[in-house]
Design an enzyme around this catalytic site. Structure first.
Site, PDB file in Angstrom:
ATOM      1  N   CYS A 110     -45.354 -11.827   0.230  1.00 31.40           N
ATOM      2  CA  CYS A 110     -45.301 -12.123   1.733  1.00 31.40           C
ATOM      3  C   CYS A 110     -45.038 -13.258   1.684  1.00 31.40           C
ATOM      4  CB  CYS A 110     -46.785 -12.044   2.084  1.00 31.40           C
ATOM      5  SG  CYS A 110     -46.851 -12.299   4.333  1.00 31.40           S
ATOM      6  N   HIS A 111     -46.005 -14.473   1.117  1.00 25.33           N
ATOM      7  CA  HIS A 111     -45.229 -15.941   0.591  1.00 25.33           C
ATOM      8  C   HIS A 111     -45.641 -16.349  -0.049  1.00 25.33           C
ATOM      9  CE1 HIS A 111     -45.460 -15.873   5.555  1.00 25.33           C
ATOM     10  NE2 HIS A 111     -44.117 -16.289   5.767  1.00 25.33           N
TER      11      HIS A 111
END
Length: 187
Positions: A112-113
């Site tokens: 994800c991030h």
């Protein structure tokens, strides 16, 4: 349980605001393979999850960054979420901890991030990676080749885009952990 995984140790580095499924699912899948998993955070108080749209559960921390040593672990896993990686990428101690895994050629997983942390650690240049789409330009600017794929493996670095990719991410992370050190993995 995999005999190949038995005796392995993995650090999950996180702080408040990690996406709940991106810590809980890999942790459970790794432990199901016989891997010991420690949640590492800047301090030992519990860390609070972000559960899609609101704050979730508080998770126990096994060790603080002050007490954690990368040499005690075979691999590192970085959950995403928006707040968690944004906080950790500004923490020099966390960045040093991450760099040590790359310097030792150990597998690292980021979803994800979480690649934001890897960007600030200076370990993405020349790597093929994926991430949450909003992180793509940051990765490109840092010298990575960004692709929109469910899971990407590049010399021991495993990356995925979002919680929907967790099954593929966990499968490849376990595979890389079982393979061990990677000569192409470097800081």
């Amino acid at each position: 349980m995999s005999q190949q995984s038995s005796g392995k140790r993995v650090a999950i580095l996180a702080t408040d605001g990690f996406e709940e499924s991106e810590l809980s699912v890999p942790k459970a899948k790794l432990e199901n393979q016989g891997i010991t998993v420690h949640v590492i955070a800047p301090d030992t108080k519990g860390i609070r999850a972000w559960a899609e749209t609101d704050w979730g559960e508080t998770y126990e921390v096994d060790k603080s960054l002050d007490d954690a040593n990368s040499t005690d672990y075979h691999a590192l896993m970085l959950p995403g979420g928006l707040f968690n990686p944004d906080t950790l990428r500004q923490n020099d101690q966390a960045l040093d901890f991450v760099r040590h895994f790359f310097e030792a050629g150990k597998p690292v997983g980021a979803i994800c991030h979480a690649p934001w942390i890897l960007i600030n650690a200076g370990v993405v240049d020349g790597r093929k990676m994926t991430s949450y789409p909003s992180v793509s330009q940051d990765l490109k600017n840092a010298g990575a080749e960004w692709v929109d794929e469910q899971v990407v493996v590049d010399k021991g670095l495993v990356t995925s885009r979002k919680p929907d990719d967790l099954d593929a991410f966990c499968h490849k992370l376990v595979e890389e952990i079982n393979e061990g050190r990677h000569s192409g993995q470097s800081a």
